[in-house]
Design a protein around this motif. Structure first.
Motif, mmCIF file in Angstrom:
data_model
loop_
_atom_site.group_PDB
_atom_site.id
_atom_site.type_symbol
_atom_site.label_atom_id
_atom_site.label_comp_id
_atom_site.label_asym_id
_atom_site.label_seq_id
_atom_site.Cartn_x
_atom_site.Cartn_y
_atom_site.Cartn_z
ATOM 1 N N GLY A 164 0.795 -1.212 0.000
ATOM 2 C CA GLY A 164 0.000 0.000 0.000
ATOM 3 C C GLY A 164 0.829 1.265 0.000
ATOM 4 O O GLY A 164 0.314 2.352 -0.272
ATOM 5 N N ILE A 165 2.132 1.136 0.309
ATOM 6 C CA ILE A 165 3.041 2.276 0.260
ATOM 7 C C ILE A 165 3.836 2.204 -1.038
ATOM 8 O O ILE A 165 4.456 1.191 -1.347
ATOM 9 N N GLU A 166 3.802 3.262 -1.795
ATOM 10 C CA GLU A 166 4.508 3.281 -3.068
ATOM 11 C C GLU A 166 6.015 3.127 -2.844
ATOM 12 O O GLU A 166 6.605 3.812 -2.021
ATOM 13 N N ASP A 181 4.392 3.968 13.739
ATOM 14 C CA ASP A 181 3.406 4.816 13.070
ATOM 15 C C ASP A 181 3.069 4.341 11.670
ATOM 16 O O ASP A 181 2.135 4.852 11.044
ATOM 17 N N LEU A 182 3.805 3.360 11.166
ATOM 18 C CA LEU A 182 3.485 2.797 9.853
ATOM 19 C C LEU A 182 2.091 2.200 9.800
ATOM 20 O O LEU A 182 1.477 2.126 8.734
ATOM 21 N N ALA A 202 7.575 -4.385 14.748
ATOM 22 C CA ALA A 202 6.511 -5.249 14.255
ATOM 23 C C ALA A 202 6.291 -6.445 15.171
ATOM 24 O O ALA A 202 7.217 -6.944 15.817
ATOM 25 N N LEU A 203 5.046 -6.894 15.198
ATOM 26 C CA LEU A 203 4.670 -8.154 15.824
ATOM 27 C C LEU A 203 4.469 -9.151 14.690
ATOM 28 O O LEU A 203 3.739 -8.884 13.735
ATOM 29 N N GLN A 259 0.166 -4.466 6.145
ATOM 30 C CA GLN A 259 0.345 -5.613 5.261
ATOM 31 C C GLN A 259 1.820 -5.857 4.959
ATOM 32 O O GLN A 259 2.443 -5.104 4.218
ATOM 33 N N THR A 260 2.374 -6.902 5.542
ATOM 34 C CA THR A 260 3.668 -7.427 5.146
ATOM 35 C C THR A 260 3.558 -8.946 5.158
ATOM 36 O O THR A 260 3.197 -9.541 6.177
ATOM 37 N N HIS A 261 3.851 -9.562 4.012
ATOM 38 C CA HIS A 261 3.700 -11.007 3.867
ATOM 39 C C HIS A 261 5.017 -11.621 3.405
ATOM 40 O O HIS A 261 5.739 -11.028 2.601
#
Length: 322
Positions: free
Chosen positions: A63-65, A292-293, A267-268, A299-301
């Motif tokens: 979602g982040i360019e 704050d991301l 991140a968790l 979404q990180t896969h």
């Protein structure tokens, strides 16, 4: 010896948990680092009696360019007569206007006795860095339908690329339930001449990974695997601590945390590993950002696959009678 190693492992864990150093994104990172260990540490190659085919796809901060996206494949196998292992890896990473593509060969030498396994390895390769200048914007640049001008003497308006050697060394240690590893990436820190007139606009940076796992049996069917990793470029430190539970060795669920204080929460991570059969395993990891991301993406896969061709070095087996 066993007690000493356990004390070292616990000491490292304590230091990491109470570290106040902030972290930063380091090279390519893998959330399920225990499953993708051969991509992190060349000393872990060729252990066992199988030819290993491994692959991983990671999509970070969807979602982040320009968010990082990574693909990697790795093949390695043992050479029993030389007490060694060899491997070949290919890796591609996209991040913003950059593309980093590399190919490398690796060699590991193993010392093994009844008590422990110690291995030292090295990975040598070529890395290509490509910079798409037409995707960049400078503060004083001119950008309209007729003109693209960065107004920068060093930054090219179009795509440029350069090659540089890539050297990595590693150590691996296994004794009973303890597994430890260390790798030093980008040992020589070469520069990339990707600016106008071959000006070196980018540089490699040293990067060190230190990690450890401990296998704890609970009855006959269950195991617990606490793990810890430290990554540093000598300026920032990124830490990860996790634990996974396995049932009969074929399914494993885990959770880990990257960052441990109010300045470094990242991140968790949830992890699932499933062993389809003796040869094929799949692993999935999901990162939920704690910084704050999470205002712009959750979404990180990461999807990994591992196939072991066990028949390559196996001997004819006799029938087993239970």
């Amino acid at each position: 010896m066993k007690g000493l190693l356990e004390n070292i492992f616990i000491t490292i864990l304590f230091v990491l948990l109470f570290s106040n150093t902030i972290h930063a994104q380091q090279l390519v990172q893998y959330s399920n680092f225990t499953f993708n260990q051969s991509l992190i540490n060349p000393a872990s190659l060729g252990i066992g009696q199988s030819v290993n085919f491994e692959g991983v796809v990671r999509a970070q901060w969807l979602g982040i360019e320009g968010a990082p996206a990574t693909q990697a494949i790795n093949v390695h196998l043992p050479i029993p007569i030389l007490q060694s292992g060899i491997g070949l890896s290919i890796q591609n990473e996209l991040i913003g206007a950059e593309r980093n593509t590399g190919i490398a060969i690796a060699y590991a030498y193993h010392w093994q006795n009844k008590s422990y396994l110690l291995s030292i390895g090295s990975r040598l390769g070529i890395m290509q860095k490509q910079l798409n200048g037409d995707k960049l914007i400078t503060p004083n640049g001119i950008y309209d339908d007729e003109q693209l001008n960065h107004q920068d003497d060093l930054l090219a308006q179009s795509s440029t690329s350069a090659l540089a050697p890539d050297i990595e060394v590693g150590l691996y240690f296994l004794k009973d339930q303890i597994e430890l590893g260390a790798s030093w990436k980008r040992v020589m820190a070469w520069k990339y001449d990707i600016g106008n007139n071959n000006v070196p606009l980018a540089k490699q940076y040293n990067n060190v990974h230190l990690y450890g796992t401990y296998a704890l049996d609970i009855g006959f069917n269950y195991q617990l695997y606490p793990s810890v990793m430290l990554v540093t470029d000598w300026q920032n430190i990124q830490t990860t601590v996790g634990i996974a539970a396995a049932f009969k060795g074929f399914i494993q669920l885990g959770i880990s945390l990257r960052g441990y204080n109010n300045k470094s929460f990242d991140a968790l991570i949830g992890m699932l590993t499933y062993k389809l059969n003796n040869n094929l395993s799949l692993a999935y990891a999901y990162d939920y950002p704690l910084s704050d991301l999470n205002d712009v993406t959750i979404q990180t896969h990461e999807l990994s696959i591992k196939y072991k061709y066990r028949a390559f070095f196996s001997n004819k087996r006799s029938k087993i009678i239970s």
